[in-house]
Motif scaffolding. Structure first.
Motif, PDB file in Angstrom:
ATOM      1  N   LYS A  28    -104.994 140.039 -31.057  1.00 51.19           N
ATOM      2  CA  LYS A  28    -104.911 141.599 -32.088  1.00 51.19           C
ATOM      3  C   LYS A  28    -103.502 141.841 -31.800  1.00 51.19           C
ATOM      4  CE  LYS A  28    -107.282 144.848 -34.449  1.00 51.19           C
ATOM      5  NZ  LYS A  28    -105.854 146.038 -34.791  1.00 51.19           N
ATOM      6  N   ILE A  29    -102.886 142.672 -30.511  1.00 50.62           N
ATOM      7  CA  ILE A  29    -101.885 143.332 -29.824  1.00 50.62           C
ATOM      8  C   ILE A  29    -100.757 142.197 -30.145  1.00 50.62           C
ATOM      9  CG2 ILE A  29    -100.912 144.816 -28.469  1.00 50.62           C
ATOM     10  CD1 ILE A  29    -103.695 145.538 -26.624  1.00 50.62           C
ATOM     11  N   ALA A  30    -101.704 141.062 -30.316  1.00 51.23           N
ATOM     12  CA  ALA A  30    -100.152 140.387 -30.770  1.00 51.23           C
ATOM     13  C   ALA A  30    -100.080 140.584 -32.145  1.00 51.23           C
ATOM     14  CB  ALA A  30    -100.575 138.976 -30.202  1.00 51.23           C
ATOM     15  N   ALA A  31    -101.095 140.165 -33.091  1.00 48.17           N
ATOM     16  CA  ALA A  31    -100.850 139.929 -34.099  1.00 48.17           C
ATOM     17  C   ALA A  31    -100.007 141.332 -35.059  1.00 48.17           C
ATOM     18  CB  ALA A  31    -101.778 139.219 -35.170  1.00 48.17           C
ATOM     19  N   ASP A  32    -100.910 143.015 -34.578  1.00 46.33           N
ATOM     20  CA  ASP A  32    -100.078 143.420 -35.452  1.00 46.33           C
ATOM     21  C   ASP A  32     -99.058 143.689 -34.522  1.00 46.33           C
ATOM     22  OD1 ASP A  32    -102.738 144.438 -35.767  1.00 46.33           O
ATOM     23  OD2 ASP A  32    -103.477 145.745 -34.160  1.00 46.33           O
ATOM     24  N   LEU A  33     -98.346 143.532 -33.482  1.00 43.02           N
ATOM     25  CA  LEU A  33     -97.043 143.640 -32.653  1.00 43.02           C
ATOM     26  C   LEU A  33     -95.615 142.640 -33.491  1.00 43.02           C
ATOM     27  CD1 LEU A  33     -97.409 145.405 -29.598  1.00 43.02           C
ATOM     28  CD2 LEU A  33     -96.972 146.490 -32.054  1.00 43.02           C
ATOM     29  N   GLY A  34     -96.502 141.515 -33.881  1.00 43.30           N
ATOM     30  CA  GLY A  34     -94.991 140.197 -34.891  1.00 43.30           C
ATOM     31  C   GLY A  34     -94.943 139.711 -33.431  1.00 43.30           C
ATOM     32  N   LEU A  35     -96.175 139.519 -32.317  1.00 42.77           N
ATOM     33  CA  LEU A  35     -95.556 138.429 -31.279  1.00 42.77           C
ATOM     34  C   LEU A  35     -95.813 137.155 -31.306  1.00 42.77           C
ATOM     35  CD1 LEU A  35     -95.257 141.986 -28.936  1.00 42.77           C
ATOM     36  CD2 LEU A  35     -93.308 140.624 -29.655  1.00 42.77           C
ATOM     37  N   ASN A  36     -95.770 136.856 -29.839  1.00 39.67           N
ATOM     38  CA  ASN A  36     -96.337 135.294 -30.531  1.00 39.67           C
ATOM     39  C   ASN A  36     -97.538 135.674 -29.302  1.00 39.67           C
ATOM     40  OD1 ASN A  36     -93.813 133.835 -31.419  1.00 39.67           O
ATOM     41  ND2 ASN A  36     -93.010 133.998 -29.227  1.00 39.67           N
ATOM     42  N   VAL A  71    -107.577 132.376 -31.739  1.00 40.08           N
ATOM     43  CA  VAL A  71    -105.951 132.235 -33.067  1.00 40.08           C
ATOM     44  C   VAL A  71    -106.058 132.193 -34.481  1.00 40.08           C
ATOM     45  CG1 VAL A  71    -104.055 130.403 -33.258  1.00 40.08           C
ATOM     46  CG2 VAL A  71    -105.029 130.002 -30.834  1.00 40.08           C
ATOM     47  N   GLU A  72    -107.326 131.974 -34.788  1.00 38.47           N
ATOM     48  CA  GLU A  72    -107.271 132.013 -36.489  1.00 38.47           C
ATOM     49  C   GLU A  72    -107.239 133.247 -36.948  1.00 38.47           C
ATOM     50  OE1 GLU A  72    -110.525 131.124 -40.251  1.00 38.47           O
ATOM     51  OE2 GLU A  72    -111.264 130.562 -38.040  1.00 38.47           O
ATOM     52  N   SER A  73    -107.654 134.294 -36.404  1.00 33.83           N
ATOM     53  CA  SER A  73    -107.460 135.908 -36.302  1.00 33.83           C
ATOM     54  C   SER A  73    -106.455 136.179 -35.896  1.00 33.83           C
ATOM     55  CB  SER A  73    -108.298 136.216 -35.720  1.00 33.83           C
ATOM     56  OG  SER A  73    -108.187 138.056 -36.020  1.00 33.83           O
ATOM     57  N   TYR A  74    -105.441 135.884 -35.252  1.00 35.67           N
ATOM     58  CA  TYR A  74    -104.605 136.595 -35.198  1.00 35.67           C
ATOM     59  C   TYR A  74    -103.421 135.816 -35.885  1.00 35.67           C
ATOM     60  CZ  TYR A  74     -99.656 135.454 -33.211  1.00 35.67           C
ATOM     61  OH  TYR A  74     -98.072 135.428 -32.878  1.00 35.67           O
ATOM     62  N   ARG A  75    -103.064 134.568 -36.639  1.00 34.06           N
ATOM     63  CA  ARG A  75    -102.465 134.103 -37.198  1.00 34.06           C
ATOM     64  C   ARG A  75    -102.499 134.894 -39.003  1.00 34.06           C
ATOM     65  NH1 ARG A  75    -100.044 130.040 -35.634  1.00 34.06           N
ATOM     66  NH2 ARG A  75    -100.924 127.765 -33.906  1.00 34.06           N
ATOM     67  N   ARG A  99     -88.843 137.686 -35.666  1.00 32.90           N
ATOM     68  CA  ARG A  99     -89.968 136.909 -35.303  1.00 32.90           C
ATOM     69  C   ARG A  99     -90.789 137.077 -36.871  1.00 32.90           C
ATOM     70  NH1 ARG A  99     -89.828 140.392 -30.893  1.00 32.90           N
ATOM     71  NH2 ARG A  99     -91.628 141.804 -31.725  1.00 32.90           N
ATOM     72  N   PRO A 100     -90.765 135.375 -37.906  1.00 27.42           N
ATOM     73  CA  PRO A 100     -91.231 135.693 -39.466  1.00 27.42           C
ATOM     74  C   PRO A 100     -92.600 135.378 -39.457  1.00 27.42           C
ATOM     75  CG  PRO A 100     -89.276 134.932 -39.148  1.00 27.42           C
ATOM     76  CD  PRO A 100     -89.458 135.085 -37.922  1.00 27.42           C
ATOM     77  N   GLU A 101     -93.166 134.436 -38.183  1.00 31.00           N
ATOM     78  CA  GLU A 101     -94.100 132.869 -38.419  1.00 31.00           C
ATOM     79  C   GLU A 101     -94.923 133.678 -36.844  1.00 31.00           C
ATOM     80  OE1 GLU A 101     -92.963 129.033 -39.393  1.00 31.00           O
ATOM     81  OE2 GLU A 101     -91.890 129.450 -41.431  1.00 31.00           O
ATOM     82  N   SER A 102     -95.935 133.136 -37.640  1.00 29.94           N
ATOM     83  CA  SER A 102     -96.442 133.314 -36.024  1.00 29.94           C
ATOM     84  C   SER A 102     -96.718 132.473 -34.807  1.00 29.94           C
ATOM     85  CB  SER A 102     -98.174 133.622 -36.851  1.00 29.94           C
ATOM     86  OG  SER A 102     -98.798 131.987 -37.123  1.00 29.94           O
ATOM     87  N   LYS A 103     -97.188 132.610 -34.259  1.00 32.95           N
ATOM     88  CA  LYS A 103     -97.090 131.134 -33.069  1.00 32.95           C
ATOM     89  C   LYS A 103     -97.626 131.456 -32.186  1.00 32.95           C
ATOM     90  CE  LYS A 103     -93.316 128.624 -30.205  1.00 32.95           C
ATOM     91  NZ  LYS A 103     -93.963 126.958 -30.786  1.00 32.95           N
TER      92      LYS A 103
END
Length: 336
Positions: free
Chosen positions: A178-186, A202-206, A215-219
């Motif tokens: 969740k932290i990675a998603a909120d900050l736009g990190l891989n 991973v599904e929730s992260y994306r 970092r325009p896209e999730s990875k």
């Protein structure tokens, strides 16, 4: 998913009757082999107060690995950020970028990488609070983007270089995802730590990923222990050893672990068998075709195109051969 990229996580394991010097030399040898075989990334870990694992300072060892290789991406898997100053981490990894532009990964974790005593010695002000970890990550981002200020005075992480390390948040349960998603990190999911981690992470992260300009896209990628042998007998020996070692880790024993010959005839108790079942999701083992099938299925289940493998073996030759067999199974493009 034949286009899966593979990487290696190396922990510089000190085998019985060997030394930390030999363990670190093997890490260097493994990085050279990984590049030759066509692996995409080579990551090294941060552990403390364990005589079994020599890898304590990935940023130092990465400098040597960069000098020994020319193409493979090099990274930390990871830097345990609460142990350190975010400013110093930024400077360390900017120096690595200056040395090896475009090849550096900064994998970041929030676990101590050891016991509470060593974590406190590394950073006496460590609160182990999630909000402090998030604040460190935000500070790190400011340092890399050169927009950090203290009392209206700019603070620059030196050296000044144009490239920024790829930043990966390590997660074994989902909270850090969740932290990675909120900050736009891989996101790097550590299934080798938590075998029951769900693809929903991973599904929730994306789904919740917040893109940024750089970092325009999730990875995301997934990591697992992998033991690959030429024969069932080799595979079974490697699997029994990693099973036994993980049981010792479960007990908090990270010191003076035995050689395979000492546990070859060990019979697991009923309780140990329960733990083996619990740990089974952390490990992929088998001969090459079977290992490839499991890795492909793992990547498919987690909807990722990249898998990092870690191989802990009682025998150096078996371990290096395991990496070769996996590379051959995936028909990776090796260097001539």
């Amino acid at each position: 998913m034949s286009d899966i990229k593979l990487g290696i996580l190396d922990q510089s394991v000190v085998r019985t009757d060997s030394s930390a010097i030999s363990a670190v030399q093997e890490t260097i040898e493994t990085a050279i082999l990984a590049e030759k075989l066509g692996y995409h990334r080579f990551w090294i870990s941060e552990h403390h107060n364990s005589t079994f694992i020599a890898g304590s300072t990935p940023e130092v060892l990465m400098a040597r690995l960069g000098a020994e290789t020319s193409q493979i991406r090099l990274g930390s898997g990871g830097i345990m950020l609460p142990n350190h100053s975010a400013f110093k981490v930024a400077e360390n990894f900017r120096m690595l970028e200056a040395l090896y532009p475009g090849r550096i990964d900064l994998g970041i974790g929030r676990a101590p990488g050891g016991d509470g005593i060593s974590a406190n010695l590394l950073n006496p002000s460590n609160t182990f609070q999630e909000e402090d970890y998030i604040k460190q990550l935000q500070h790190l981002d400011h340092f890399f983007k050169d927009n950090a200020q203290v009392n209206a005075s700019p603070i620059y992480a030196i050296p000044q270089v144009k490239t920024i390390p790829q930043q990966w948040i390590l997660s074994s349960s989902g909270g850090s995802a969740k932290i990675a998603a909120d900050l736009g990190l891989n996101l790097a999911v550590a299934k080798f730590i938590n075998g029951s981690v769900s693809p929903n992470v991973v599904e929730s992260y994306r789904k919740h990923f917040m893109p940024t300009e750089d970092r325009p896209e999730s990875k995301a990628l997934i990591s697992s222990f992998v033991m690959c042998g030429e024969t069932d007998d080799e595979t079974n020996q490697m699997r029994k050893y990693i099973d036994y070692i993980l049981l010792q880790f479960d007990k908090g024993n990270y010191q003076n672990l035995p050689a395979f010959e000492d546990i070859r005839n060990h019979r697991f108790t009923s309780f140990e068998k329960q733990r083996l079942h619990y740990n089974a999701g952390r490990i992929i083992s088998g001969t090459p075709d079977r290992v490839k099938e499991k890795i492909v299925n793992l990547a498919k289940d987690f909807d990722v195109d990249e898998v990092i493998i870690s191989t802990m073996s009682f025998n150096k030759e078996l371990r290096l051969r395991s990496f070769e067999l996996v590379a051959e199974a995936f028909s990776m493009n090796s260097l001539s």
